[in-house]
Scaffold this active site. Structure first.
Site, PDB file in Angstrom:
ATOM      1  N   CYS A  30      41.241  38.028  37.320  1.00  0.00           N
ATOM      2  CA  CYS A  30      40.974  36.672  36.867  1.00  0.00           C
ATOM      3  C   CYS A  30      41.246  35.606  37.928  1.00  0.00           C
ATOM      4  O   CYS A  30      40.431  35.401  38.819  1.00  0.00           O
ATOM      5  CB  CYS A  30      41.748  36.399  35.582  1.00  0.00           C
ATOM      6  SG  CYS A  30      41.121  34.980  34.633  1.00  0.00           S
ATOM      7  N   LYS A  60      48.558  41.290  39.016  1.00  0.00           N
ATOM      8  CA  LYS A  60      47.935  40.001  39.308  1.00  0.00           C
ATOM      9  C   LYS A  60      48.768  39.230  40.315  1.00  0.00           C
ATOM     10  O   LYS A  60      49.949  38.937  40.086  1.00  0.00           O
ATOM     11  CB  LYS A  60      47.776  39.215  38.003  1.00  0.00           C
ATOM     12  CG  LYS A  60      46.922  37.962  38.105  1.00  0.00           C
ATOM     13  CD  LYS A  60      46.716  37.378  36.709  1.00  0.00           C
ATOM     14  CE  LYS A  60      45.747  36.222  36.681  1.00  0.00           C
ATOM     15  NZ  LYS A  60      45.526  35.738  35.285  1.00  0.00           N
ATOM     16  N   GLU A  70      40.406  41.504  30.852  1.00  0.00           N
ATOM     17  CA  GLU A  70      41.809  41.162  31.089  1.00  0.00           C
ATOM     18  C   GLU A  70      42.555  41.077  29.758  1.00  0.00           C
ATOM     19  O   GLU A  70      42.056  40.551  28.772  1.00  0.00           O
ATOM     20  CB  GLU A  70      41.898  39.820  31.822  1.00  0.00           C
ATOM     21  CG  GLU A  70      43.322  39.398  32.149  1.00  0.00           C
ATOM     22  CD  GLU A  70      43.412  38.019  32.785  1.00  0.00           C
ATOM     23  OE1 GLU A  70      44.434  37.734  33.431  1.00  0.00           O
ATOM     24  OE2 GLU A  70      42.464  37.219  32.625  1.00  0.00           O
TER      25      GLU A  70
END
Length: 377
Positions: A242, A201, A114
């Site tokens: 994440c 995300k 990431e």
């Protein structure tokens, strides 16, 4: 580099196609993925600039007589865990080097960490953000970071899940005013150099742990609005970033609606959440959905927060890039140091586990249901 301690399956010997080339006097076996690259280099085809990646990829497949509807039974993955600096050019060179190393070790699918082109700091995201290509694009004139992934995919014949980088996008708000938004975005590139998936995300990392860490991505980032998955010779693959891994509903939709056999999460957990939850969450998502779960983290920074030369506060990543099986076993992992984690996935294991414990057939939709509400991209 760390190689899985479990028995490995030699990737080059699986799902092979035998062919003879005019310049080679004997028949040679190639894997389907490497065969495409070999044919492409042995017999280069000139395409007009307007020709799509899809047509290029289709032409290569026709030449190699590869049936992409039959899933591969094994997959060698490489998790590229490297240090990220404040120098974007250095980060570019590092990413290229790690992708080349992964390819040299026989990797078919490589995963980057990431935010690999920028410091992990909310103030840094706008400075390092780029205008990223969209699904179906074959080039990225406005994004040097994306172009590196596209070039590497074509050069090495790799599937690349490109970690994530800050994305700059101009959109209209409710009053039709043009506003600039920054996203934390992952691109997936095929061996033909085509962008086949783009994940922004969905869940922003906004936390405040007393005595631990305080971080608010929402200070500069906007959340994505879609569930992301893509088709591959290895089966359907889902992508999160994440913090997305903490939300079991997202993973369950990718498994139940799209039948994903692998879930991939580039991530950067920290020294507070990493020791407590990093492995736990990966194993939970793997067991919940009876699929492989893959994570790739940056390597842990070697400088301290007292480093006055740094423009941005240091974010210390946990590292420990990992592969987990559908049974919840750790297939391969590493520590906080830089390296490429190599693992061979026996994809037949997914079906074995799902048949042995058939939770997919035992759910009670009369009592509960998952609903996907994808918003327009």
């Amino acid at each position: 580099m760390l190689i899985a301690s479990r028995p490995l399956i030699l990737w080059i010997a699986t799902a092979t196609t035998t062919t003879s080339f005019p310049l080679v006097r004997r028949s040679v076996q190639y894997s389907k993925v490497s065969l495409l690259s070999t044919v492409a280099s042995a017999f280069p085809i000139q395409y007009p600039s307007s020709t799509s990646c899809f047509r290029q990829n289709r032409a290569l497949r026709k030449m190699a007589s590869v049936d992409t509807t039959i899933p591969e039974t094994t997959l060698r993955v490489g998790l590229c865990q490297f240090h990220v600096s404040a120098n974007k050019q250095d980060n570019h060179e590092t990413a290229k080097s790690y992708l080349a190393e992964a390819a040299q070790k026989g990797v078919q699918l490589a995963v980057l960490p990431e935010i690999w082109n920028s410091p992990y700091a909310t103030a840094a995201f706008p400075e390092y953000a780029e205008s990223l290509p969209n699904v179906g694009d074959c080039s990225a004139s406005m994004s040097p970071s994306s172009q590196i992934l596209i070039d590497a995919a074509k050069e090495h014949g790799l599937w690349i899940v490109g970690g994530s980088i800050p994305e700059r996008l101009e959109e209209k708000d409710g009053d039709s005013n043009v506003v600039e938004k920054i996203y934390n975005t992952c691109l997936v590139i095929s061996p033909a150099g085509e962008v086949v998936a783009k994940h922004r995300k969905v869940h922003l990392f906004d936390i405040d742990v007393p005595g631990g860490i305080t971080f608010f991505e929402s200070e500069t980032l906007s959340p994505g609005q879609t569930v992301t998955h893509f088709a591959s010779p290895f089966g359907e693959i889902g992508v999160g970033i994440c913090y997305d891994i903490r939300f079991g509903e997202l993973a369950m939709i990718m498994r139940q609606k799209y039948n994903c056999v692998i879930l991939i999460y580039p991530g950067a957990f920290n020294l507070t959440t990493g020791p407590a939850h990093w492995e736990l969450l990966q194993r939970a998502r793997a067991v919940d959905n009876q699929c492989f779960v893959i994570t790739a983290s940056p390597a842990r920074a070697t400088t301290s927060n007292d480093d006055k030369a740094s423009k941005y506060p240091q974010y210390t990543a946990w590292g420990h890039s990992t592969v987990v099986s559908p049974w919840g076993d750790i297939v391969a992992t590493t520590d906080e140091k830089a390296g490429v984690v190599i693992a061979d996935l026996d994809l037949g294991r997914v079906e074995e586990v799902r048949k042995a414990i058939p939770i997919g057939l035992q759910r009670r939709p009369d009592l509960y249901q998952l609903v996907e509400n994808n918003k327009p991209k």
